[in-house]
Enzyme design. Sequence first.
Site, PDB file in Angstrom:
ATOM      1  N   SER A 146     107.746  64.980  44.386  1.00 43.89           N
ATOM      2  CA  SER A 146     108.627  65.320  45.513  1.00 43.89           C
ATOM      3  C   SER A 146     108.681  66.828  45.670  1.00 43.89           C
ATOM      4  O   SER A 146     108.452  67.565  44.699  1.00 43.89           O
ATOM      5  CB  SER A 146     110.040  64.804  45.240  1.00 43.89           C
ATOM      6  OG  SER A 146     110.946  65.264  46.230  1.00 43.89           O
ATOM      7  N   TYR A 159     117.824  63.312  40.681  1.00 41.27           N
ATOM      8  CA  TYR A 159     116.514  63.068  41.314  1.00 41.27           C
ATOM      9  C   TYR A 159     115.584  64.265  41.067  1.00 41.27           C
ATOM     10  O   TYR A 159     114.424  64.097  40.679  1.00 41.27           O
ATOM     11  CB  TYR A 159     116.723  62.834  42.808  1.00 41.27           C
ATOM     12  CG  TYR A 159     115.476  62.427  43.557  1.00 41.27           C
ATOM     13  CD1 TYR A 159     115.014  61.113  43.499  1.00 41.27           C
ATOM     14  CD2 TYR A 159     114.758  63.347  44.319  1.00 41.27           C
ATOM     15  CE1 TYR A 159     113.868  60.722  44.186  1.00 41.27           C
ATOM     16  CE2 TYR A 159     113.615  62.974  45.004  1.00 41.27           C
ATOM     17  CZ  TYR A 159     113.180  61.664  44.941  1.00 41.27           C
ATOM     18  OH  TYR A 159     112.036  61.288  45.617  1.00 41.27           O
TER      19      TYR A 159
END
Length: 254
Positions: A146, A159
Amino acid sequence: MILPRTPSFRLDGRRALVAGGASGIGLGAAAALAEAGAEVMVASRRGDVVGAAVEALRQAGGKAEAMVLDVADIEAARAAVSAAGPFDILVNSAGLARHSPATETAPGDYDAVMGINLRGAYFLAQSVANGLIAAGKPGSILTISSQMAHVGGPERAVYAASKHGVEGFTKAMAIEWGRHRIRVNTICPTFIRTPLTEPTFERPELVAWIKEKIKLGRTGEVEDIMGAVVFLASDAAALITGTALMVDGGWTAD
Ligand SMILES: NC(=O)c1ccc[n+]([C@@H]2O[C@H](COP(=O)([O-])OP(=O)(O)OC[C@H]3O[C@@H](n4cnc5c(N)ncnc54)[C@H](OP(=O)(O)O)[C@@H]3O)[C@@H](O)[C@H]2O)c1
């Protein structure tokens, strides 16, 4: 004069395992790999959804098989990869998000996110690499990381921690497995419309923040990731390992 020739982006004869391959970015990866000629094993927990993805891939002319797989169950995943492998290509796209302010993160949410995004991806890469090493074959291991592996964001401490961890194991595995001709890389998307990001896209203040940060002025679609997957899986990326390919519309450029 003899011109250099572009290495092939085709994947005919290669076998690919796509974890999380029945939805979102993983389904895009599976479709892209199949279109490039690979035989694709679509894997995730929900057998009915995996079956539907395999059916769609076959109807589009691709070669696809189904595998019911929970990447959190390390031993079962190891056995499944050993039985069905070796796989020339792995795409680790199984993942989840449980966003909250860092002051309120619940230990259960921390464990769930780390357990899939980091621990699951780590051990699936290990299983696929061990199969390749035993077979004496080269390979390409990709994890859908990501942009949050390179920056932080509000309510994204867990995350971001999981994805920063992915970048760490990717570099270390690339160092260890280079001598086996196994390349290890990540793809780092910005916000892509998938079932995972539906809750984010429902919050106008977050959509405004996202549009302000993405220099190209739009959010991503699954199609934006597909070319990166084929490129890094293919011989066109033969000298690329231990690195991250940002597909973030310029988010991390500043
Ligand atoms: N969408 C974005 O904006 C974005 C941006 C950057 C990075 N990413 C990353 O890209 C990856 C894919 O996300 P996505 O947006 O495509 O989400 P998605 O549509 O929700 O797909 C994720 C898939 O992972 C599978 N999965 C979850 N837990 C699993 C487990 N324990 N074992 C096996 N499979 C499991 C799920 O299938 P089952 O329920 O059938 O198991 C699900 O279909 C994730 O790692 C995510 O962090 C996404």
